[in-house]
Write an enzyme that holds these catalytic residues in place. Structure first.
Site, PDB file in Angstrom:
ATOM      1  N   GLU A   8       0.820  -1.213   0.000  1.00  0.00           N
ATOM      2  CA  GLU A   8       0.000   0.000   0.000  1.00  0.00           C
ATOM      3  C   GLU A   8       0.854   1.264   0.000  1.00  0.00           C
ATOM      4  O   GLU A   8       0.729   2.125  -0.864  1.00  0.00           O
ATOM      5  CB  GLU A   8      -0.917   0.021   1.234  1.00  0.00           C
ATOM      6  CG  GLU A   8      -2.187  -0.775   1.085  1.00  0.00           C
ATOM      7  CD  GLU A   8      -3.096  -0.586   2.288  1.00  0.00           C
ATOM      8  OE1 GLU A   8      -3.315   0.573   2.678  1.00  0.00           O
ATOM      9  OE2 GLU A   8      -3.572  -1.597   2.830  1.00  0.00           O
ATOM     10  N   ASP A  80      -2.073  -4.026   3.428  1.00  0.00           N
ATOM     11  CA  ASP A  80      -2.096  -4.148   4.883  1.00  0.00           C
ATOM     12  C   ASP A  80      -2.976  -5.303   5.371  1.00  0.00           C
ATOM     13  O   ASP A  80      -3.975  -5.654   4.724  1.00  0.00           O
ATOM     14  CB  ASP A  80      -2.588  -2.839   5.509  1.00  0.00           C
ATOM     15  CG  ASP A  80      -1.534  -1.746   5.441  1.00  0.00           C
ATOM     16  OD1 ASP A  80      -0.385  -2.057   5.083  1.00  0.00           O
ATOM     17  OD2 ASP A  80      -1.857  -0.585   5.756  1.00  0.00           O
ATOM     18  N   ASP A  82      -5.553  -5.986   7.141  1.00  0.00           N
ATOM     19  CA  ASP A  82      -6.853  -5.709   7.734  1.00  0.00           C
ATOM     20  C   ASP A  82      -7.890  -5.706   6.625  1.00  0.00           C
ATOM     21  O   ASP A  82      -7.583  -5.968   5.464  1.00  0.00           O
ATOM     22  CB  ASP A  82      -6.832  -4.381   8.502  1.00  0.00           C
ATOM     23  CG  ASP A  82      -6.366  -3.201   7.647  1.00  0.00           C
ATOM     24  OD1 ASP A  82      -6.353  -3.320   6.399  1.00  0.00           O
ATOM     25  OD2 ASP A  82      -6.014  -2.154   8.210  1.00  0.00           O
ATOM     26  N   GLU A  84      -9.491  -3.292   5.211  1.00  0.00           N
ATOM     27  CA  GLU A  84      -9.235  -2.275   4.191  1.00  0.00           C
ATOM     28  C   GLU A  84      -8.156  -2.763   3.230  1.00  0.00           C
ATOM     29  O   GLU A  84      -8.263  -2.595   2.008  1.00  0.00           O
ATOM     30  CB  GLU A  84      -8.811  -0.972   4.859  1.00  0.00           C
ATOM     31  CG  GLU A  84      -9.131   0.282   4.065  1.00  0.00           C
ATOM     32  CD  GLU A  84     -10.604   0.618   4.055  1.00  0.00           C
ATOM     33  OE1 GLU A  84     -11.023   1.312   3.112  1.00  0.00           O
ATOM     34  OE2 GLU A  84     -11.340   0.182   4.951  1.00  0.00           O
ATOM     35  N   TYR A 282       2.329  -4.351  13.291  1.00  0.00           N
ATOM     36  CA  TYR A 282       1.210  -3.570  12.763  1.00  0.00           C
ATOM     37  C   TYR A 282       0.461  -2.874  13.897  1.00  0.00           C
ATOM     38  O   TYR A 282       0.106  -3.495  14.902  1.00  0.00           O
ATOM     39  CB  TYR A 282       0.265  -4.480  11.986  1.00  0.00           C
ATOM     40  CG  TYR A 282      -0.715  -3.738  11.108  1.00  0.00           C
ATOM     41  CD1 TYR A 282      -0.266  -2.796  10.183  1.00  0.00           C
ATOM     42  CD2 TYR A 282      -2.083  -3.984  11.202  1.00  0.00           C
ATOM     43  CE1 TYR A 282      -1.165  -2.120   9.372  1.00  0.00           C
ATOM     44  CE2 TYR A 282      -2.979  -3.317  10.382  1.00  0.00           C
ATOM     45  CZ  TYR A 282      -2.520  -2.387   9.478  1.00  0.00           C
ATOM     46  OH  TYR A 282      -3.409  -1.717   8.673  1.00  0.00           O
ATOM     47  N   ARG A 284      -2.461  -1.026  13.788  1.00  0.00           N
ATOM     48  CA  ARG A 284      -3.932  -0.964  13.790  1.00  0.00           C
ATOM     49  C   ARG A 284      -4.444  -2.308  14.279  1.00  0.00           C
ATOM     50  O   ARG A 284      -4.688  -3.219  13.503  1.00  0.00           O
ATOM     51  CB  ARG A 284      -4.455  -0.618  12.400  1.00  0.00           C
ATOM     52  CG  ARG A 284      -4.118   0.798  11.967  1.00  0.00           C
ATOM     53  CD  ARG A 284      -4.771   1.162  10.643  1.00  0.00           C
ATOM     54  NE  ARG A 284      -4.506   2.545  10.291  1.00  0.00           N
ATOM     55  CZ  ARG A 284      -3.459   2.947   9.567  1.00  0.00           C
ATOM     56  NH1 ARG A 284      -2.587   2.060   9.118  1.00  0.00           N
ATOM     57  NH2 ARG A 284      -3.280   4.233   9.296  1.00  0.00           N
ATOM     58  N   HIS A 326      -4.301 -10.731  14.435  1.00  0.00           N
ATOM     59  CA  HIS A 326      -3.292  -9.724  14.743  1.00  0.00           C
ATOM     60  C   HIS A 326      -2.715  -9.997  16.119  1.00  0.00           C
ATOM     61  O   HIS A 326      -3.186 -10.842  16.862  1.00  0.00           O
ATOM     62  CB  HIS A 326      -3.917  -8.331  14.729  1.00  0.00           C
ATOM     63  CG  HIS A 326      -4.317  -7.883  13.361  1.00  0.00           C
ATOM     64  ND1 HIS A 326      -4.854  -6.636  13.133  1.00  0.00           N
ATOM     65  CD2 HIS A 326      -4.276  -8.493  12.160  1.00  0.00           C
ATOM     66  CE1 HIS A 326      -5.121  -6.507  11.843  1.00  0.00           C
ATOM     67  NE2 HIS A 326      -4.781  -7.624  11.241  1.00  0.00           N
TER      68      HIS A 326
END
Length: 673
Positions: A8, A80, A82, A84, A282, A284, A326
């Site tokens: 990204e 990433d 997640d 998104e 990560y 988030r 995660h």
């Protein structure tokens, strides 16, 4: 054989290229390459299929990535880890027409995790993609369906948001709690003894069942005048304070604001840089535990550094909605005590490092001393003895506190978060006392106390409260806050506390009781439905379809129950406040083009019509059915033809060049507003 790896952020390129070396080409999508259209709903209302288009930046990026893909033997999508990121990976695969696209994810940009991901590529997880699409489509439905009706109801341009509006509701409710709060004055007393240790009067035995505070100031004076007491209880004990878990997104933002005075967005920007540098995992995340690999790395480091750890890995219960794939945010290499390129990055890294190391260290241990003292010559109004409590503690074994000392940060309700034993003062040197023995106070003081209104939220405590209520997710909080600030619904004072603005209160008053999406329970339930899509337990169409049906029914009643705030003097429809490019704000009828009434703006409200002598007379009377410019009120002209740049078809203001407003031509040949 050459492999194209698409990530990204351009910030990751240098690090990942150094890890992969020859045989790999690494490029960045720079976030989303496709999105819903900016000026249309962009959702097919029968199937609720999103109608995507390339973003302005995405067109150029896709062209570049297509050329790169054509020169490589295979493509791996490494966006990433997640929802998104999963959606971006799908958009890339679809737009670039990559057959049987393969996806890889890693929690840290380091050789081990990256190479492990390369060894086990997988298919794109369409359940995660559909969950992200559902969130995006629901946000769009609320914004596009509710905002026009909301604007009509309030009388000026307003914007509703599926998660932003509940965030505003929280601030407005707190604002009104503070506004309506009536303080209660009550009293206490404290005695001071030789050696500067103190004992607090215990007021509870002197209260009736329905009382919470002692209100008799005159009796409090008598209590403060007590000098002779006897020791009726004495105890030496021990208390322990366990460490906090390593950081989730929200707890990292909270600690960074308390210790480093960083706002949530600044914290996330710094963490993003640290992640791209390979310094942390990560960031988030809503999982409060170290992974197995992370724990093993900490154990190995602690053994060489002489840091004591508990025998068994500490774990904490994650929220039901937490993404268990995660782990908590931690250093990728515990042996690196310093990381980051700027002082701010380095400070945040030190905080992350200390919290992650401390989480597996032994408890902090305190020696606690407690004494109860009873007045020898005074009893309370109810006949109960007047007693005092003296408490003090001393840290005897620092445990995790040798590495991490957390700055106290008020929670959303204004109460400080405290560990076990934190309510015992550590600066009260209570001596060893003998039960039955006497003690003499050297002075006493009446405490005139007042109940406090709830504390205002700051950005961090608002995010914390939203997470507690299940509203939004870690990746969305910064954008939510930015949105409600930009729209003028809440504001921030010099001490970082949040206040509700008049538009924020107007938004809440218009939506509460009319639209369920602003209700906290409904919003939390909808977030759970989105999680269920990601887990394959619910279907995209049923979740989005049910929400749309609910919303469509509510829109019928949104404008009912009250007349428009500012009805049009000509037709009675709501007037809306508009921003003119040249003439400033003015008010126009929402019934346009059928009704072309406009009024001047008078300090945010419609003013009186201008006298005829002040109204500019057009050179030619407008034709019947003529369309007018929203910005200056002059007639529009339909312009069609060809130029050296190709054919054109639009509506332009006849006030050009002073007014350059244009509108595209709709399928019916009329200007699209």
């Amino acid at each position: 054989m050459t492999t194209l790896v698409i990530v990204e952020s351009p910030g990751k390129l240098k690090k990942i290229r150094s890890i992969l070396g020859n045989g790999y080409r690494v490029e960045a999508s720079v976030g989303h390459v496709r999105d819903l259209p900016r000026n249309d709903l962009g959702v097919e209302l029968t199937t609720f299929k999103p109608l995507y288009e390339k973003t302005v930046r995405g067109k150029e990026v896709l062209q570049k990535l297509a050329a790169a893909a054509s020169s490589c033997d295979r493509v791996l999508l490494a966006t990433d880890p997640d929802r998104e990121g999963e959606a971006i990976a799908w958009h890339l695969a679809d737009a670039l027409k990559i057959p049987q696209a393969k996806r890889i994810t890693f929690q840290a940009i380091e050789a081990g995790p990256v190479k492990a991901a390369l060894a086990s590529p997988r298919a794109i997880d369409m359940q995660l993609v559909h969950a992200q699409e559902a969130r995006r489509v629901l946000d769009r439905l609320v914004g596009y369906m509710v905002s026009p009706a909301l604007s009509d109801k309030i009388g000026r341009k307003m914007s509703a948001g599926r998660v932003q509006s509940p965030a505003v509701l929280l601030v407005v409710l707190r604002e009104r709690e503070i506004r309506d709060f009536k303080p209660t004055i009550h009293f206490g007393a404290v005695l001071t003894f030789a050696g500067e240790w103190t004992a607090q009067w215990e007021t509870k035995p002197h209260l009736a069942k329905d009382e919470s505070y002692f209100l008799d100031g005159e009796f409090a004076k008598q209590v403060a005048a007590v000098r002779e007491v006897r020791v009726t209880a004495f105890k030496d004990s021990q208390s322990k304070a366990a460490p906090k878990p390593p950081f989730t997104t929200t707890t990292m933002q909270k600690a960074a604001q308390a210790a480093l005075k960083l706002k949530p967005k600044a914290t996330m920007d710094l963490a993003q840089k640290l992640y791209e540098q390979g310094a942390i995992t990560y960031h988030r995340t809503d999982t409060p535990n170290l992974s197995t690999d992370g724990y093993k790395a900490l154990v190995a480091y602690a053994a060489t550094a002489g840091i004591p750890l508990v025998d068994k890995q500490r774990t904490w219960k994650a929220k039901e909605s937490a993404q268990e794939a995660h782990e908590a945010c931690r250093p990728t290499h515990f042996e690196e005590r310093e990381a980051g390129e700027t002082p701010e990055q380095k400070a945040l890294y030190r905080l992350i490092w200390a919290r992650a190391v401390a989480c597996q260290m032994p408890d902090a241990v305190y020696a606690v001393r407690t004494a109860q003292l009873t007045a020898t010559r005074l009893t309370g109004p109810t006949g109960q003895p007047v007693t005092f409590l003296a408490r003090g503690k001393t840290l005897t074994s620092p445990g995790w506190k040798a590495v991490y000392e957390e700055a106290k940060e008020p929670a959303g309700d204004g109460k400080a978060n405290t560990a076990e034993g934190d309510d015992v003062p550590d600066d009260n040197p209570v001596p060893a006392l003998q039960v039955g023995g006497a003690a003499t106070a050297v002075k006493g003081k009446v405490e005139r106390l007042s109940t406090k209104a709830p504390k205002r939220y700051n950005q961090t405590s608002l995010v914390e409260e939203m997470e507690r209520l299940g509203i939004g997710r870690p990746s969305t909080y910064a954008a939510i806050l930015q949105n409600v600030f930009d729209r003028g619904y809440i504001t921030e004072d010099k001490k970082d506390f949040l206040h509700a603005c008049p538009d924020g209160e107007a938004l809440v008053d218009a939506l509460v009781g009319k639209c369920r999406f602003i209700e906290l329970d409904y919003t939390r339930a909808l977030e759970d439905h989105l999680d269920a899509i990601a887990q394959g337990k619910s279907r995209y169409l049923s979740v989005v379809g049910d929400a749309h049906q609910q919303l469509a029914g509510e829109l019928v009643t949104l404008g009912q129950g009250a007349a428009p705030a500012h009805p049009c003097p000509s037709c009675g429809k709501p007037m809306r406040r508009r921003a003119g490019k040249k003439t400033g704000h003015f008010w126009g009828c929402s019934g346009y083009p059928e009704c072309t009434t406009t009024l001047p703006d008078d300090d945010g409200k419609p003013g009186a019509p201008r006298p005829a002598s002040e109204v500019a007379v057009p050179k030619a009377a407008p034709a019947a059915g003529e369309h007018h410019c929203n910005d200056c009120g002059k007639p529009l002209q339909h312009r069609q033809g060809k130029s050296d740049k190709g054919a054109y078809d639009f509506w332009g203001c006849t006030g050009y060049p002073k007014c350059r407003t244009t509108y595209r031509t709709g399928p019916d040949g009329l200007p699209v507003r």
